[in-house]
Design a protein around this motif. Structure first.
Motif, PDB file in Angstrom:
ATOM      1  N   GLY A 150      31.539   1.277  46.857  1.00 54.35           N
ATOM      2  CA  GLY A 150      32.494   1.885  47.774  1.00 54.35           C
ATOM      3  C   GLY A 150      33.404   0.822  48.380  1.00 54.35           C
ATOM      4  O   GLY A 150      32.969  -0.304  48.639  1.00 54.35           O
ATOM      5  N   ARG A 152      36.790   0.069  51.244  1.00 51.82           N
ATOM      6  CA  ARG A 152      37.616   0.570  52.337  1.00 51.82           C
ATOM      7  C   ARG A 152      38.942  -0.181  52.328  1.00 51.82           C
ATOM      8  O   ARG A 152      38.960  -1.418  52.436  1.00 51.82           O
ATOM      9  CB  ARG A 152      36.912   0.348  53.692  1.00 51.82           C
ATOM     10  N   GLN A 154      42.130  -1.973  53.395  1.00 56.57           N
ATOM     11  CA  GLN A 154      42.601  -2.662  54.601  1.00 56.57           C
ATOM     12  C   GLN A 154      44.118  -2.699  54.659  1.00 56.57           C
ATOM     13  O   GLN A 154      44.723  -2.550  55.704  1.00 56.57           O
ATOM     14  CB  GLN A 154      42.084  -4.119  54.611  1.00 56.57           C
ATOM     15  N   TYR A 169      40.772  -4.649  49.990  1.00 51.22           N
ATOM     16  CA  TYR A 169      39.674  -3.751  50.367  1.00 51.22           C
ATOM     17  C   TYR A 169      38.508  -4.544  50.960  1.00 51.22           C
ATOM     18  O   TYR A 169      38.239  -5.676  50.530  1.00 51.22           O
ATOM     19  CB  TYR A 169      39.104  -3.032  49.135  1.00 51.22           C
ATOM     20  N   ASP A 172      31.932  -2.062  50.676  1.00 52.75           N
ATOM     21  CA  ASP A 172      30.751  -1.528  51.368  1.00 52.75           C
ATOM     22  C   ASP A 172      29.500  -2.216  50.806  1.00 52.75           C
ATOM     23  O   ASP A 172      29.365  -2.358  49.588  1.00 52.75           O
ATOM     24  CB  ASP A 172      30.609  -0.014  51.127  1.00 52.75           C
TER      25      ASP A 172
END
Ligand SMILES: NC(=O)c1ccc[n+]([C@@H]2O[C@H](COP(=O)([O-])OP(=O)(O)OC[C@H]3O[C@@H](n4cnc5c(N)ncnc54)[C@H](OP(=O)(O)O)[C@@H]3O)[C@@H](O)[C@H]2O)c1
Length: 173
Positions: A150, A152, A154, A169, A172
């Motif tokens: 995973g 996220r 930025q 990113y 995770d």
């Protein structure tokens, strides 16, 4: 210690074209960003094939670690603390670099090295440059093995008029 992974990909996830080339389809702007990230790192980790494609010279300002099952092949090129050729798992290498006081490590590919670091949960951030090109065959970003990671987002930046995008990113863990 922070570990960043940096790659330029075609829109369908290849890191080389069918001739094993990267710089023929990546942009000058991507190269500038690569250098910026490299210069902010104290170690670059790469597989032997990536080393062979670039053959960087030893440089006192950055330590390069090349993963290979045949370090003896590269004995003449090796320079301690500058250009090392080792057989190590991602976990063992990371522990060693951490112990040596390294602060920021850049993982610069290719396929197996990227996959090993992600599978082991060792990478913190991913910088992916999406070049506006589709490549029918070539080296994939990741090995064909079971893996789900995973991310996220930025930031995302357009680097040029052609539409090269740099996405950053957090991974995770
Ligand atoms: N677009 C991009 O951002 C990008 C990024 C990186 C690379 N590239 C390109 O991708 C191509 C190379 O990628 P690739 O995936 O084919 O190869 P690679 O990952 O660079 O190298 C594979 C080799 O690394 C060695 N290796 C990997 N993990 C190891 C480990 N844990 N322990 C010991 N040895 C290990 C093995 O070498 P031995 O056979 O010596 O044992 C293996 O054959 C080059 O053309 C390069 O220019 C592009």
């Amino acid at each position: 210690m922070k570990i960043i992974m940096v790659d330029a990909v075609s829109l369908n996830g290849k890191i080389t074209d069918s001739n094993g080339q990267t710089h023929t389809w990546t942009s000058a702007e991507d190269w500038d960003e690569f250098l910026r990230l490299r210069d902010a790192s104290d170690v670059i980790v790469m597989g032997a094939a990536t080393y062979e494609a670039v053959r960087p010279k030893p440089d006192a300002s950055i330590r390069r670690v090349v993963l290979t099952h045949h370090p003896e092949k590269y004995q003449a090129a090796a320079v301690p603390e500058q250009l090392e050729f080792v057989t190590e798992t991602a976990q063992t290498l990371v522990k060693r670099l951490q112990k040596a006081g390294c602060k920021r490590v850049m993982v610069a590919g290719g396929t197996e090295v990227n996959s090993d670091f992600l599978s082991a949960g060792l990478a913190d951030e991913l910088y992916l440059t999406f070049e506006p090109v589709l490549l029918g065959s070539g080296t994939p970003l990741l090995a064909e093995r079971s893996l789900q990671v995973g991310l996220r987002l930025q930031s995302v930046r357009q680097l040029n008029a052609q539409g090269t995008l740099l996405a950053h990113y957090i991974i995770d863990r």
